[in-house]
Design a protein around this motif. Structure first.
Motif, PDB file in Angstrom:
ATOM      1  N   ILE A 148      -8.599  43.947  15.000  1.00  0.00           N
ATOM      2  CA  ILE A 148      -8.416  42.573  14.523  1.00  0.00           C
ATOM      3  C   ILE A 148      -7.348  42.523  13.437  1.00  0.00           C
ATOM      4  CG2 ILE A 148      -9.555  40.934  12.962  1.00  0.00           C
ATOM      5  CD1 ILE A 148     -10.168  40.253  15.762  1.00  0.00           C
ATOM      6  N   LEU A 152      -3.853  40.558  13.829  1.00  0.00           N
ATOM      7  CA  LEU A 152      -3.592  39.505  12.860  1.00  0.00           C
ATOM      8  C   LEU A 152      -2.251  39.726  12.172  1.00  0.00           C
ATOM      9  CD1 LEU A 152      -5.384  37.156  12.159  1.00  0.00           C
ATOM     10  CD2 LEU A 152      -6.278  38.459  10.228  1.00  0.00           C
ATOM     11  N   THR A 153      -2.023  40.951  11.718  1.00  0.00           N
ATOM     12  CA  THR A 153      -0.788  41.243  10.982  1.00  0.00           C
ATOM     13  C   THR A 153       0.434  41.089  11.875  1.00  0.00           C
ATOM     14  OG1 THR A 153      -2.100  42.857   9.778  1.00  0.00           O
ATOM     15  CG2 THR A 153       0.277  42.902   9.438  1.00  0.00           C
ATOM     16  N   TRP A 154       0.363  41.686  13.066  1.00  0.00           N
ATOM     17  CA  TRP A 154       1.512  41.547  13.974  1.00  0.00           C
ATOM     18  C   TRP A 154       1.712  40.086  14.338  1.00  0.00           C
ATOM     19  CZ3 TRP A 154       5.292  44.909  14.903  1.00  0.00           C
ATOM     20  CH2 TRP A 154       5.079  46.251  14.575  1.00  0.00           C
ATOM     21  N   ILE A 156       1.119  37.447  12.575  1.00  0.00           N
ATOM     22  CA  ILE A 156       1.755  36.751  11.462  1.00  0.00           C
ATOM     23  C   ILE A 156       3.229  37.148  11.357  1.00  0.00           C
ATOM     24  CG2 ILE A 156       1.809  36.604   8.939  1.00  0.00           C
ATOM     25  CD1 ILE A 156      -1.290  36.767   9.045  1.00  0.00           C
ATOM     26  N   GLN A 159       5.450  35.279  13.840  1.00  0.00           N
ATOM     27  CA  GLN A 159       5.592  33.818  13.790  1.00  0.00           C
ATOM     28  C   GLN A 159       7.011  33.428  13.402  1.00  0.00           C
ATOM     29  OE1 GLN A 159       2.632  32.209  11.217  1.00  0.00           O
ATOM     30  NE2 GLN A 159       0.966  32.645  12.652  1.00  0.00           N
ATOM     31  N   LYS A 261     -11.011  44.937  26.551  1.00  0.00           N
ATOM     32  CA  LYS A 261     -10.792  44.759  25.114  1.00  0.00           C
ATOM     33  C   LYS A 261     -10.123  43.401  24.876  1.00  0.00           C
ATOM     34  CE  LYS A 261     -12.524  48.374  23.385  1.00  0.00           C
ATOM     35  NZ  LYS A 261     -11.963  49.698  23.185  1.00  0.00           N
ATOM     36  N   LEU A 262     -10.498  42.756  23.782  1.00  0.00           N
ATOM     37  CA  LEU A 262      -9.966  41.419  23.578  1.00  0.00           C
ATOM     38  C   LEU A 262      -9.501  41.149  22.154  1.00  0.00           C
ATOM     39  CD1 LEU A 262     -12.405  39.746  21.945  1.00  0.00           C
ATOM     40  CD2 LEU A 262     -13.516  40.134  24.124  1.00  0.00           C
ATOM     41  N   LEU A 266      -6.743  38.214  21.038  1.00  0.00           N
ATOM     42  CA  LEU A 266      -7.404  37.144  20.286  1.00  0.00           C
ATOM     43  C   LEU A 266      -6.749  36.953  18.925  1.00  0.00           C
ATOM     44  CD1 LEU A 266      -9.816  35.155  19.895  1.00  0.00           C
ATOM     45  CD2 LEU A 266     -11.059  37.072  18.893  1.00  0.00           C
ATOM     46  N   ALA A 267      -6.501  38.046  18.224  1.00  0.00           N
ATOM     47  CA  ALA A 267      -5.967  37.922  16.872  1.00  0.00           C
ATOM     48  C   ALA A 267      -4.477  37.625  16.861  1.00  0.00           C
ATOM     49  CB  ALA A 267      -6.238  39.211  16.095  1.00  0.00           C
ATOM     50  N   GLN A 270      -4.297  34.326  20.238  1.00  0.00           N
ATOM     51  CA  GLN A 270      -5.486  33.585  20.679  1.00  0.00           C
ATOM     52  C   GLN A 270      -5.436  33.280  22.182  1.00  0.00           C
ATOM     53  OE1 GLN A 270      -3.744  32.331  17.664  1.00  0.00           O
ATOM     54  NE2 GLN A 270      -5.301  31.023  16.713  1.00  0.00           N
ATOM     55  N   GLY A 281     -11.418  39.842  29.357  1.00  0.00           N
ATOM     56  CA  GLY A 281     -12.401  39.997  28.290  1.00  0.00           C
ATOM     57  C   GLY A 281     -12.407  38.789  27.368  1.00  0.00           C
ATOM     58  N   ILE A 284     -14.215  35.857  28.976  1.00  0.00           N
ATOM     59  CA  ILE A 284     -15.670  35.991  28.854  1.00  0.00           C
ATOM     60  C   ILE A 284     -16.117  35.620  27.447  1.00  0.00           C
ATOM     61  CG2 ILE A 284     -17.604  37.618  28.963  1.00  0.00           C
ATOM     62  CD1 ILE A 284     -16.046  39.213  31.012  1.00  0.00           C
ATOM     63  N   PHE A 285     -15.385  36.127  26.456  1.00  0.00           N
ATOM     64  CA  PHE A 285     -15.709  35.864  25.057  1.00  0.00           C
ATOM     65  C   PHE A 285     -15.658  34.361  24.757  1.00  0.00           C
ATOM     66  CE2 PHE A 285     -14.015  35.216  20.732  1.00  0.00           C
ATOM     67  CZ  PHE A 285     -15.038  35.782  19.987  1.00  0.00           C
TER      68      PHE A 285
ATOM     69  N   THR B  50       1.199  43.983   4.654  1.00  0.00           N
ATOM     70  CA  THR B  50      -0.034  43.397   4.112  1.00  0.00           C
ATOM     71  C   THR B  50      -0.248  43.829   2.675  1.00  0.00           C
ATOM     72  OG1 THR B  50      -1.228  45.233   5.122  1.00  0.00           O
ATOM     73  CG2 THR B  50      -1.282  43.151   6.291  1.00  0.00           C
ATOM     74  N   VAL B 166     -17.497  43.801  25.539  1.00  0.00           N
ATOM     75  CA  VAL B 166     -17.701  42.375  25.821  1.00  0.00           C
ATOM     76  C   VAL B 166     -18.791  42.182  26.880  1.00  0.00           C
ATOM     77  CG1 VAL B 166     -15.864  42.210  27.562  1.00  0.00           C
ATOM     78  CG2 VAL B 166     -16.513  40.187  26.241  1.00  0.00           C
ATOM     79  N   LEU B 277     -10.724  37.274  10.485  1.00  0.00           N
ATOM     80  CA  LEU B 277     -10.280  36.362  11.539  1.00  0.00           C
ATOM     81  C   LEU B 277     -10.671  34.927  11.201  1.00  0.00           C
ATOM     82  CD1 LEU B 277      -8.833  36.635  14.331  1.00  0.00           C
ATOM     83  CD2 LEU B 277     -11.057  36.128  15.321  1.00  0.00           C
ATOM     84  N   ARG B 280      -8.275  33.297   8.817  1.00  0.00           N
ATOM     85  CA  ARG B 280      -7.049  32.719   9.368  1.00  0.00           C
ATOM     86  C   ARG B 280      -7.287  31.278   9.784  1.00  0.00           C
ATOM     87  NH1 ARG B 280      -4.458  34.742  14.867  1.00  0.00           N
ATOM     88  NH2 ARG B 280      -6.410  33.855  15.649  1.00  0.00           N
ATOM     89  N   PHE B 284      -5.159  29.290   6.699  1.00  0.00           N
ATOM     90  CA  PHE B 284      -3.928  29.944   7.042  1.00  0.00           C
ATOM     91  C   PHE B 284      -2.753  29.893   6.062  1.00  0.00           C
ATOM     92  CE2 PHE B 284      -0.192  30.959   9.595  1.00  0.00           C
ATOM     93  CZ  PHE B 284      -0.479  32.299   9.684  1.00  0.00           C
ATOM     94  N   THR B 295      -6.953  41.883   5.103  1.00  0.00           N
ATOM     95  CA  THR B 295      -6.475  42.742   6.171  1.00  0.00           C
ATOM     96  C   THR B 295      -6.109  44.121   5.626  1.00  0.00           C
ATOM     97  OG1 THR B 295      -5.565  40.776   7.198  1.00  0.00           O
ATOM     98  CG2 THR B 295      -4.843  42.892   8.066  1.00  0.00           C
TER      99      THR B 295
END
Lengths: 323, 325, 387
Positions: A148, A152-154, A156, A159, A261-262, A266-267, A270, A281, A284-285, B50, B166, B277, B280, B284, B295
């Motif tokens: 996660i 998240l870092t990648w 951001i 962006q 794996k998700l 997701l992070a 999304q 995955g 399903i989540f 980070t 999952v 998560l 965020r 944000f 993080t």
């Protein structure tokens, strides 16, 4: 001598009885050792998988724990295979397969490169201090990070913003649209996820390859130098053949473990833009814990499980055939 | 060149073929340091990113994301932590102070960070303990004892690890809901054990298999029972391996997002991974530096552990991690 | 003082599909060093493990000094054992390794300390007691393994190929040390090895095993000079015995390149022992003599000479087979030269093609004219064990 008296001397008591039972039935003893694990696994894996998972896939889940979940027969399965979920199902299967096909080979190349590099010596010039161990540890930074956090870092950094440094760097070479950046546009989003995934995952293969490379006898490289092989030939005719079985096994493991794996998609994105990076995955989540349609999600999970069982069995077979 | 008269030294030229600059002596030393630099730049980028940005205010991040943070170093995070523990600094700073505090310090205010950290630690330690103790016994049995149906039982035992989490998540969620174990440490520890236990069995079995054959036999000749040999000889010498496996299970729990996300939603009972998560979604752009701080911390602790573990890890993963040489 | 008796011991694996030890009878006398030797997979290690109690025989009985120990676990047998890979406990120091067996048997501190120091003294490892096994050389580990085994005053002392991980020089040293140690302890000892030279140099008696069976039990010189089967003759001795597939008819053995008329006593033995005209003639290399060309049975061309110091091994081809002869170095022969061959007949053995020995020439034809007929010549591996 006292030796004769020692023969046949039993310790007696309860311990003696337990011992003699165990000596008699060696097999029972092996089973006894398994009890804690099997009880735990039965309670938290086998029972829920079969009872909750399977039954739920024929039910319509209601959030109220006191209300009974009504049985709906094959409706949940029908939804995914024939009904209105079919398009998303098929698309996410395609995304998942493509994701595997990109991530695993990238993983392999990066990990092999890192392993070969980290097999070299990095002595501090003049001081004679070997720094290799430290770099070897740093190479694992990605694998040590939670998926996660990596995603998240990648995400951001990808962006389209002042702080999106990966986006900034990419625009120097590619024409990435400014609205949405890497994570918001096709086909860039896919690569954005893949790069985060490879960053997070290559450490496993790297560790395994490093061990493999270290086990190659240095005499082989020396004899090949005497025979006049150049570095590329040495890699081709010594390193690669030596690692072949390891590579095959590791690719198999990664394929099994990447599927489903998700966290990173997701992070990072999304699942977007729209469903562009929505792997199975993640579907399903989302269905389960976003829409709380647990019955539908369980049905999709069962379909998923059935389709990857052959993969898992092949892998386990190769692992246990030396038994 | 060879003559008809038979072998003479003229058959050999003894001259250098190709350039006098060889790969080995001249190019490789340079290339390998460049390659190391490129690799490390890529690997350390998210950690650096980070790390530095967690020390900046949002304005500073927007100005220069890669730059060294401009901080006055008034509020060092660990200084605060000590202050909080000793009671000199209030856990929740007063509003007037908040503006002057760095991201790290205001984290405690904006985000129940200590609670998440505590929950993550408790759950990770609990999971690792449970999974390791149970795994030691069954891995030993699978590696060194004989009993009926060994292979099927082994396949069954490690199946949970190969299965995508999952797919386990939905049944386990329902189970925990039925047992009213949602939002409890116990529920989370049990759920995490579902995938850490098979992993530990797998790793330890590899380790036990690689031990010399005759150790238990030697112990039995020396006067131990079979069980005595396990406790007196095998366990003591397995301490390092068991410690590694414990740490790996700890990290697996620390890393896990999905189980933690579905089983807990109050700060006291969920872990760092789902927490950042959620951050965020809620904070944000305005509070980017908080995300960075959370993080960074979620990465930093495991990275330190891995640096410490790496020598064991190479052995562990390559012998037990499913790879035979 | 304890002896050990194996009575029809049988051990099978895989539900009886693999017979590792096939109804073995063996007596290890008090204070005796017996060497179990045979090719790998012959069942010698399994036999040893049955004696140790690490394997339980499927049938048969094992007794130590008259006590039946067949069903006892190893801890109750008062045996000590040295393994091929030494099996030192990696997490314990040398001292802890050595005291472990005593501690398990509940000895008190002073006794333990006294015994450990005594054993360390004998093995000359007193200065290594605080080290860990991975800090020791192979030879030192070997000494610790031996020290650990003798610390307890075992009833039976078992060694499973203990020297095979050492280099040649150290192995020679340890051979004599183990022999001396065994004599000092005066304890019944079983030593397993696949190296026939080691067996010859160490054993009071040697038991040669093949395919789960004990072929012959005898002192080294008997094993060498009077092997009871083709297998024993072939397995023991270096360079190996020369075996000629021969045919026997009417008092004449035809070795291919030459014939030999056998004395009547031998002819009688062969007539009664053979069921066809096939017979295998075995001649040890040192029983082939090199003479001037024309003076021997036949002339051959010397192919290769291996100088061994005081002797030399000469190889030549007789018909299709390579023949070895050991002659003194002083004898002047050259590669490619022609020499005559002579055979010292009293030491020649005749074997049934299926393996059992029929007759040794010198046993049947009494060289000292003190004939006793051929009785007792037919070898019987287990016969001499009965008391």
């Amino acid at each position: 001598m006292a030796a004769v008296d020692q023969i046949g001397q039993d310790r007696g008591g309860i311990e003696g009885i337990v011992d003699s039972i165990l000596e008699e039935y060696g097999g029972v003893q092996g089973m006894l050792f398994l009890v804690p694990s099997l009880v735990l696994l039965a309670g938290i894996v086998f029972y829920p998988m079969v009872v909750n998972g399977l039954i739920l896939s024929f039910q319509d889940f209601t959030l109220n724990p006191n209300a009974a979940d009504p049985f709906v027969g094959l409706e949940n399965y029908q939804y995914w295979l024939l009904g209105s979920g079919q398009a998303l199902f098929l698309f996410s299967v395609k995304v998942t397969v493509l994701y595997e096909l990109l991530v695993v080979p990238f993983d392999l190349v990066v990990a092999l490169g890192a392993a070969l590099l980290m097999n070299e010596k990095f002595e501090l010039p003049g001081l004679g201090i070997e720094t290799r161990a430290f770099w070897r540890g740093l190479m694992l930074a990605g694998y040590a990070s939670p998926a996660i956090a990596a995603g998240l870092t990648w995400g951001i950094m990808e962006q389209a913003a002042e702080y999106g440094i990966v986006y900034q760097a990419a625009t120097m070479f590619f024409d990435v649209p400014a609205s949405g950046g890497i994570v918001g546009n096709r086909p860039w989003a896919f690569w954005g996820v893949v790069i985060a995934k490879v960053w997070r995952d290559f450490g496993f293969m790297y560790v395994v390859f490093l061990a493999g490379v270290q086990s190659i006898p240095s005499a082989l490289y020396e004899i090949s130098k005497v025979d006049g092989a150049n570095p590329i030939q040495r890699f081709r005719y010594i390193t690669l053949p030596h690692l072949r079985t390891v590579i095959v096994t590791v690719v198999m493991i990664r394929t099994v473990f990447t599927v489903g794996k998700l966290a990173i998609p997701l992070a990072t994105t999304q699942g977007g833009p729209v469903n562009y990076t929505r792997v199975l995955g993640l579907v399903i989540f989302d269905v389960a814990f976003g829409e709380w349609a647990l019955g539908r999600a369980a049905a999709l999970g069962m379909l998923f499980a059935v389709s990857i069982i052959p993969l898992i069995l092949i892998w386990i077979k190769t692992e246990t055939e030396d038994y | 060149m060879a003559t008809q008269d038979g072998p003479t030294t003229e058959k050999f030229s003894f001259e250098r073929s190709g350039s006098r600059f060889s790969w080995e002596d001249h190019y490789k030393p340079v290339v390998k340091y460049i390659a190391l630099g490129v690799f490390l730049a890529w690997i350390m980028l998210p950690v650096y990113y980070t790390g530095v940005n967690s020390l900046k205010g949002p304005g500073q991040i927007f100005k220069t994301a890669m730059g060294i943070p401009y901080v006055t170093f008034d509020p060092l995070p660990f200084g605060d932590l000590i202050g909080i523990i000793t009671g000199q600094v209030p856990l929740i700073p007063e509003a007037a102070d908040a503006a002057q505090l760095s991201a790290w310090r205001s984290m405690w205010d904006a985000f129940p960070f200590v609670e998440y950290l505590l929950a993550t630690t408790v759950v990770s330690v609990g999971t690792a303990g449970l999974a390791t103790v149970a795994a030691v016994f069954s891995a030993y049995a699978f590696a060194r004892l004989d009993f009926p149906a060994k292979t099927p039982l082994f396949v069954l035992s490690v199946m949970g690890f190969t299965f995508p989490i999952v797919l386990l998540a939905i049944p386990i969620f329902v189970l925990m809901q039925d047992l009213t174990l949602l939002n409890t440490y116990l529920g989370m520890i049990l759920a995490f054990t579902a995938f850490t236990l098979p992993y530990n069995i797998w790793l330890l079995r590899g380790f036990f298999e690689d031990l010399p054959d005759n150790l238990e036999e030697s112990a039995r000749v020396d006067g131990c029972t079979q069980i005595g040999a396990f406790f007196r000889v095998i366990l003591p010498l397995s301490r390092p391996a068991i410690a590694s496996v414990f740490l790996l299970a700890f990290l697996l729990a620390w890393h896990n997002f999905l189980m933690a996300f579905i089983l807990g939603n109050d700060p006291l009972h969920t872990t760092l991974a789902p927490a950042i998560l959620q951050l965020r979604g809620t904070f944000f752009v305005k509070n980017l530096h908080y995300i960075m701080a959370g993080t960074f911390l979620s990465m930093f602790v495991p990275i330190l552990m891995y640096m410490y573990l790496q020598t064991h890890l190479v052995e562990g993963l390559s012998s037990g991690g499913g790879v035979k040489g | 003082m304890v002896d050990a008796v194996l009575d029809n011991v049988r051990k099978t694996f895989n539900d009886g599909q693999v017979v590792a030890v096939d109804d073995v009878n063996l007596t290890i006398e008090e204070g005796e060093l017996i060497v179990l030797v045979g090719p790998s997979g012959c069942g010698k290690s399994t036999t040893l493990r049955c004696i140790a109690g690490l394997e339980t025989p499927n049938s048969g009985r094992i007794t130590f000094g008259g006590h039946d120990v067949t069903e006892l676990p190893p801890k109750d047998r008062a045996v000590s054992m040295v393994f091929q890979n030494y099996a030192l406990y990696p997490s314990m120091t040398v001292y802890e390794n050595m005291e472990f067996g005593l501690k398990m048997r509940g000895a008190d501190r002073e006794t333990i300390d006294e015994r450990v120091r005594w054993a360390a003294d004998i093995m000359e490892i007193g200065d290594l007691l605080d080290r860990y096994p991975d800090q020791l050389s192979g030879g030192q580990q070997q000494r610790v393994a031996l020290g650990r085994a003798i610390v307890r005053e075992p009833a039976i002392f078992l060694l499973d190929e203990p020297l095979s991980n050492l280099d040649a020089k150290l192995r020679a040293v340890m051979r004599t040390e183990i022999q001396e140690l065994q004599r000092k302890l005066d304890v019944a000892t079983v030593f397993v090895t696949h190296d026939q030279e080691e067996a010859m140099s160490m054993g009071d008696r040697i038991a040669v095993m093949n395919a789960g069976d004990i072929q012959q039990v005898a002192p080294p010189s008997d094993i060498y000079h009077d092997p009871n089967s083709l297998f024993v003759a072939d397995f023991i001795g270096s360079p190996e015995i020369n075996l000629f597939r021969s045919s026997y008819r009417n008092g004449t053995v035809d070795l291919g390149a030459f014939d030999v008329d056998v004395p009547d006593v031998i002819a009688t033995e062969l007539d009664s022992g053979l069921d066809s005209d096939e017979v295998v003639t075995g001649i040890r290399p040192e029983d082939i003599n090199v003479v001037e060309p024309g003076n021997g049975l036949l002339d051959v061309e010397v192919q290769v000479i291996e100088p061994m110091g005081d002797t030399q091994i000469i190889y030549f081809d007789v018909e299709d087979s390579r023949v070895r002869a050991v002659v003194p170095s002083a004898r002047n022969v050259t590669e490619g030269g022609t020499v005559g061959l002579d055979v010292y007949w009293p030491n020649v053995h005749m074997f049934h093609p299926d393996g059992p020995k029929l007759v040794k020439w010198g046993n049947a034809v009494d060289v000292d004219a003190d004939a006793e007929s051929g009785d007792g010549v037919r070898a019987d591996g287990h016969g001499e064990e009965a008391q």
